[in-house]
Write an enzyme that holds these catalytic residues in place. Structure first.
Site, PDB file in Angstrom:
ATOM      1  N   SER A 292      11.244  76.164   9.620  1.00  0.00           N
ATOM      2  CA  SER A 292      11.607  76.638   8.232  1.00  0.00           C
ATOM      3  C   SER A 292      10.472  77.650   7.301  1.00  0.00           C
ATOM      4  O   SER A 292      11.043  77.881   6.210  1.00  0.00           O
ATOM      5  CB  SER A 292      11.812  75.170   7.284  1.00  0.00           C
ATOM      6  OG  SER A 292      13.405  74.755   7.723  1.00  0.00           O
TER       7      SER A 292
ATOM      8  N   LYS B 296      11.903  80.721   6.152  1.00  0.00           N
ATOM      9  CA  LYS B 296      12.621  80.668   4.820  1.00  0.00           C
ATOM     10  C   LYS B 296      11.516  81.424   3.733  1.00  0.00           C
ATOM     11  O   LYS B 296      12.300  81.832   2.467  1.00  0.00           O
ATOM     12  CB  LYS B 296      12.946  79.359   4.307  1.00  0.00           C
ATOM     13  CG  LYS B 296      13.890  78.713   5.039  1.00  0.00           C
ATOM     14  CD  LYS B 296      14.332  77.311   4.310  1.00  0.00           C
ATOM     15  CE  LYS B 296      15.725  76.565   4.996  1.00  0.00           C
ATOM     16  NZ  LYS B 296      15.210  76.084   6.383  1.00  0.00           N
TER      17      LYS B 296
ATOM     18  N   SER C 265      14.415  72.249   1.625  1.00  0.00           N
ATOM     19  CA  SER C 265      14.748  73.107   2.905  1.00  0.00           C
ATOM     20  C   SER C 265      16.114  73.145   3.430  1.00  0.00           C
ATOM     21  O   SER C 265      16.211  73.314   4.590  1.00  0.00           O
ATOM     22  CB  SER C 265      13.699  72.738   4.068  1.00  0.00           C
ATOM     23  OG  SER C 265      13.418  73.569   4.877  1.00  0.00           O
TER      24      SER C 265
END
Length: 393
Positions: free
Chosen positions: A95, A98, A153
């Site tokens: 993640s 991101k 997340s």
């Protein structure tokens, strides 16, 4: 029955046919690790294997017991890399990708804009995805969606914003273009949320580039520093009133490490644990990226230890590289577009194969060909086994 000379002739002919294939085997006769001939993004030392640091008088020793496969400590303002370990090693980013998603998409929408979520926008998420809890046919403000991205997340929040941006394929293409503009040559984007996908890779160096760029946006900085928030919930069918629920940032250092600004953590089956952290002390902002340590908790422990070292070492080490600046519009000159640095690990060398054959006259000899053939077969077999064992998460 063929004579010994005829047998030898036939063997040599067969090896001559097989030689081009054997020489192409990835590890059989690979050259020893050397910096690539073209300029490495951030400096030649960042392509070197192992720890890179240049201590001066009074510099503290690097923390011991680090287990991460890759890490980097840099100054967010100057871009100076204070120390690194395999920073261009390409690994699944989880993640932390991101960060690039936010750097690409966040400037496009007013935070107070309202969007009604369609069912298609939250369908087809990867199994086991982290979610903030978005429901279809309900309105969400853009700032709520971004809190879902940074705090929880939430892959559902990422996909809603990606659909607002024209769809997942378009968003992925824009993220890749943004990575290219930032000279993040180690990064290949397949999904906008960092979910494990075959071929999706980044590096500690590139993730630091993304974080450095993102932190220049006040909204990015605000979201990644937010510890907790209320998130819109479902509508109560009895009262018709819409509820809300609390969400908390999954960054375990936020609020615990002095001066931590944020940035982003990530964990998946393939990526293990990855973390990009930024902290400010005495007017200096440092970035630390840690990828794939031995355990989930160690990603935070090792980040904190490297931040401590970085603040203590500032002004007492010479930079070993640089976080490069974004290319000007149009992509800049061709010489700026260096290829990704290779994984900083030595490979078996041609010299090793030659030594095994006992040759010193520039040729391998018959025994040498047999060694190469055996090595090539072993590599091919090993690659087949690994492919059969690998699985997509």
């Amino acid at each position: 029955m063929p004579t010994r000379r005829q047998s030898l002739t036939q063997l040599c002919a067969a090896l001559a046919v097989a030689l081009p294939v054997l020489l192409c085997a990835p590890a059989a006769v690979a050259a020893p690790f050397e910096p690539p001939p073209q300029a490495v993004i951030g400096g030649e030392r960042l392509a070197g294997a192992g720890v890179q640091v240049d201590p001066q008088a009074g510099a503290p020793a690097l923390p011991g017991g680090l287990t991460a496969q890759s890490w980097i400590v840099s100054d967010a303002a100057t871009g100076d890399v204070l120390a690194s370990y395999n920073p261009h090693l390409r690994l699944p980013p989880a993640s932390t990708l991101k960060i690039l998603f936010a750097d690409t998409v966040l400037p496009k929408f007013d935070r107070n804009a309202v969007h009604k979520v369609a069912d298609a926008e939250i369908s087809g998420l990867g199994a086991g995805s982290s979610l903030v809890g978005i429901k279809e046919n309900l309105d969400y403000r853009v700032e709520d969606l971004w809190r879902g991205v940074f705090l929880s997340s939430g892959n559902d929040a990422v996909h809603v914003l990606a659909h607002m941006n024209g769809g997942v394929p378009q968003t992925v293409a824009e993220m890749q273009a943004r990575a290219d503009a930032l000279q993040a040559r180690d990064t290949k984007v397949i999904s906008p949320d960092g979910y494990d996908m075959d071929g999706q890779l980044s590096s500690a160096y590139d993730l630091s580039l993304f974080a450095r760029s993102g932190l220049r946006n006040p909204d990015f900085r605000m979201y990644c520093a937010t510890k907790d928030a209320m998130f819109p919930g479902a509508v109560d069918p009895k009262t018709g009133q819409r509820g809300s629920f609390g969400i908390a940032n999954t960054d375990r250092l936020l609020g615990k490490y002095p001066g931590l600004i944020g940035v982003k953590n990530g964990t998946t089956t393939n990526a293990g644990s990855t973390f990009v952290g930024a902290a400010e002390r005495d007017g200096r902002t440092l970035l630390v990226t840690v990828m794939h340590p031995a355990s989930y908790q160690k990603v935070y422990d090792e980040t904190a230890a490297l931040l401590d070292w970085g603040f203590a070492a500032a002004g007492k080490v010479k930079p070993v590289g640089k976080l490069v600046d974004e290319l000007p519009p149009g992509g800049g000159p061709a010489e700026d577009k260096a290829t990704p640095a290779p994984p900083p690990h030595p490979s078996p060398s041609a010299a090793t194969a030659k030594a095994a054959a006992g040759g010193d006259d520039g040729g391998l000899g018959l025994a040498g060909w047999l060694v190469v053939a055996a090595a090539g077969g072993a590599v091919a077999y090993g690659g087949l086994v690994l492919r059969r064992r690998s699985r997509k998460v």
